[in-house]
Design an enzyme around this catalytic site. Structure first.
Site, mmCIF file in Angstrom:
data_model
loop_
_atom_site.group_PDB
_atom_site.id
_atom_site.type_symbol
_atom_site.label_atom_id
_atom_site.label_comp_id
_atom_site.label_asym_id
_atom_site.label_seq_id
_atom_site.Cartn_x
_atom_site.Cartn_y
_atom_site.Cartn_z
ATOM 1 N N ASP A 234 58.147 62.854 30.548
ATOM 2 C CA ASP A 234 59.399 62.216 30.961
ATOM 3 C C ASP A 234 59.195 61.489 32.287
ATOM 4 O O ASP A 234 58.820 62.091 33.290
ATOM 5 C CB ASP A 234 60.509 63.269 31.087
ATOM 6 N N ASP B 209 55.386 61.519 37.457
ATOM 7 C CA ASP B 209 56.403 60.802 38.234
ATOM 8 C C ASP B 209 57.037 61.696 39.292
ATOM 9 O O ASP B 209 57.967 61.275 39.967
ATOM 10 C CB ASP B 209 57.491 60.232 37.313
ATOM 11 N N ASP C 208 52.121 63.463 32.341
ATOM 12 C CA ASP C 208 53.486 63.979 32.249
ATOM 13 C C ASP C 208 54.232 63.089 31.257
ATOM 14 O O ASP C 208 53.882 61.911 31.095
ATOM 15 C CB ASP C 208 54.135 63.911 33.634
#
Lengths: 380, 380
Positions: free
Chosen positions: A111, A330, A109
């Protein structure tokens, strides 16, 4: 310095555990959360998780009566939900043995893992160099459909990272790849876009004809007596991505194409919120998809995380079992779920939106490991 | 002329039944639909119903082997689902005995029952006069929130019907009445409106402060680095009604009020489609509500049909049991469900969007009676 052994505790309740956690950080390598029946008056407080929403209760409290040694549970085995309903969260401590030996493809991922807004997360370039030096393939996946892969290459470059378009899986690309996999072009139909330039650019690369998108920004249908919104009868699919110029014209256009002409409803993703700026959580593509679902009563085909499309593509491309792919993110509700639902390994990084407290406060999505950032993938 | 007796048949399958129905209209006074397990390879074709959506399969087929006399089932008893899973649909034949003797309040849906678009349905004025002459109270309910009750009075007047604002329950009024019932004014908070002038006018009548609505028609939030959409911290509720000028600014405003400030999310209704014009089905308030649900992940309080608010209000106002209220509508998924879910009687009129075939093709929502139009409420 982290302690080399693990502490197992029953994590539940709030806020006493926050104090405990601050006082004894060495025990945070493994957390255990008992699965309890919700709202049934169990003697343990119920565990709460609100996926895609703010968690309103935190749950981190060590109960001395339930403490045991983690060595009894096999040391480096991944996080699990045990048969008696206990969730075990395991910190990544020995990356070579626990992760790298068994992983050939990493799906990161962006961001919260690679960058935070416009800032690179510390240690990322060195970690990517290290993984590539071991022959690992690195891909970068984002549910943000407003940019094409070419648009993302610019962002990587501006942060000093060398990444090729082929290593990027944006949900704009996923939508185009999905249509290509269905041989959409052969139907002679076109795509109606709710979304921004990223989707247009990816469809252009595959020569899939499209209408709508930014061109419909300021349109308003005529709604006088006898009026109707005439749509192109050749629209065979409606792709819905994040669109800051969403309006009623676009909703009605999609509505008529899907309801009256049987066009397929494709969503790049259904994220509730997005991070347009660091100052606020912004209404995400869940807004646009929710609108079209609300009028058509049709469920979309979702091509971004957590759908299996990208993972299937990579497993097929490199002819590897999915267990050799590791999703790194995240967020529990998109990234980790994306991996766990599709048979890959999944590592949660605490460098983005998910705190350790939030991780431990739920027992529905359990990553194989958690770590502070991808720097923990390198040997110490 | 209708036959005085009823025919009971197993109604299922398509399209043979359409022929049968045309050939033998006299048997259409009662239809029976066996409840079958869906998609389980039952020897009967499965019954299909798509609530709030076009029914894609019709199911009307008389099977000679399953024919029996309806007299065995009690003649004028209302439509029912019997214990063995058989749905019985009963035509209103003796209005005095079957309906009027036991009903003191009628709650009429407007579009499809009183008017069709801009045309009055034949026989309506005489029927309303007749019901009022019997001392029945008549109310008119609509999920359309774009007009206030004052706005609807104008429409009734233009069609030659004399109706007072107090006899009208628009969902714009329902939203205001709901806030009043919660003593919202005492909180000192205000309402953010996604919707049109109808909601504003109703809130004004109750002196409930509001912002948003048509004034936010052309707004766009700034989305540069560090930008955020500042919202009024005194917003305590977000009312979402149909809004042909819906945009991203409104979605994000509602998102921040609901997520960050805990404002209550109130939907005037969740209708998938609406009839802005006769030429097309238009994306309804399900669009706007779906958008806000999609970004906030919060379920709204729905105040229009099929929520209980209006029925509770009338039962309380006239101190009558709900069984003395009869909901009369042309839609199964809002009108009939509205009544059945809330303990009233419910009559389906075939003068609007629901055909007899569609009624018989489902077994999830069963009106007490069905009729061609409210003219059937008068003795023949």
């Amino acid at each position: 310095m982290r302690q080399p052994f693990c502490f197992v505790g029953i994590l539940n309740g709030c806020p006493r555990g926050e104090l405990t956690a601050r006082r004894a950080p060495w025990y945070r390598n493994v957390g255990v959360l008992r699965s309890t029946q919700r709202g049934k008056g169990n003697s343990l407080l119920p565990a709460h998780v609100a996926l895609n929403d703010k968690v309103r209760r935190c749950s981190l409290q060590a109960r001395s009566t339930d403490v045991s040694s983690s060595t009894a549970m096999g040391g480096s085995a991944p996080s699990t939900m045990t048969e008696n309903g206990t969730a075990v969260f395991r910190r990544l401590l020995d990356p070579q043995r626990e992760l790298l030996n068994s992983t050939s493809v990493f799906l990161f991922d962006c961001d919260g893992v690679i960058w935070l807004g416009d800032k690179l997360i510390q240690g990322v370039p060195e970690t990517l160099d290290y993984l590539r030096s071991l022959g690992k393939r690195c891909f970068f996946v984002t549910n943000n459909s407003t940019k094409s892969r070419a648009g993302y290459v610019k962002k990587f470059t501006s942060l000093g990272l060398k990444v090729s378009p082929e290593e990027i899986f944006s949900s704009s690309f996923a939508a185009a790849a999905y249509l290509e996999s269905k041989n959409f072009k052969a139907t002679g139909k076109k795509v109606y876009i709710i979304g921004e330039v990223g989707i247009e650019e990816e469809l252009d690369l595959l020569k899939i004809p499209h209408i709508g998108g930014p061109a419909d920004k300021d349109k308003q249908p005529r709604m006088g007596p006898g009026d109707k919104l005439e749509v192109d009868p050749d629209v065979g699919a409606v792709v819905v991505g994040f669109d800051r110029y969403f309006n009623y014209y676009k909703a009605q256009y999609a509505n008529v194409c899907i309801r009256e002409h049987g066009a397929e409803f494709i969503a790049t993703n259904t994220d509730a919120v997005t991070h347009l700026t660091d100052a606020q959580e912004w209404a995400g593509n869940g807004t646009m998809v929710g609108a079209i679902r609300g009028c058509t009563q049709v469920e979309p085909t979702v091509v971004g995380k957590p759908s299996p499309l990208m993972i299937d593509y990579l497993a097929n491309k490199f002819q590897i079992p999915k267990s050799e792919i590791c999703v790194v993110g995240d967020r529990l509700d998109t990234d980790v779920l994306f991996g766990k639902r599709n048979g890959t390994r999944a590592v949660l990084c605490l460098s983005g939106v998910t705190t350790e407290e939030r991780l431990f406060s739920q027992n529905e999505v359990i990553p194989d490991y958690f770590c502070d950032s991808i720097s923990d993938f390198k040997p110490r």
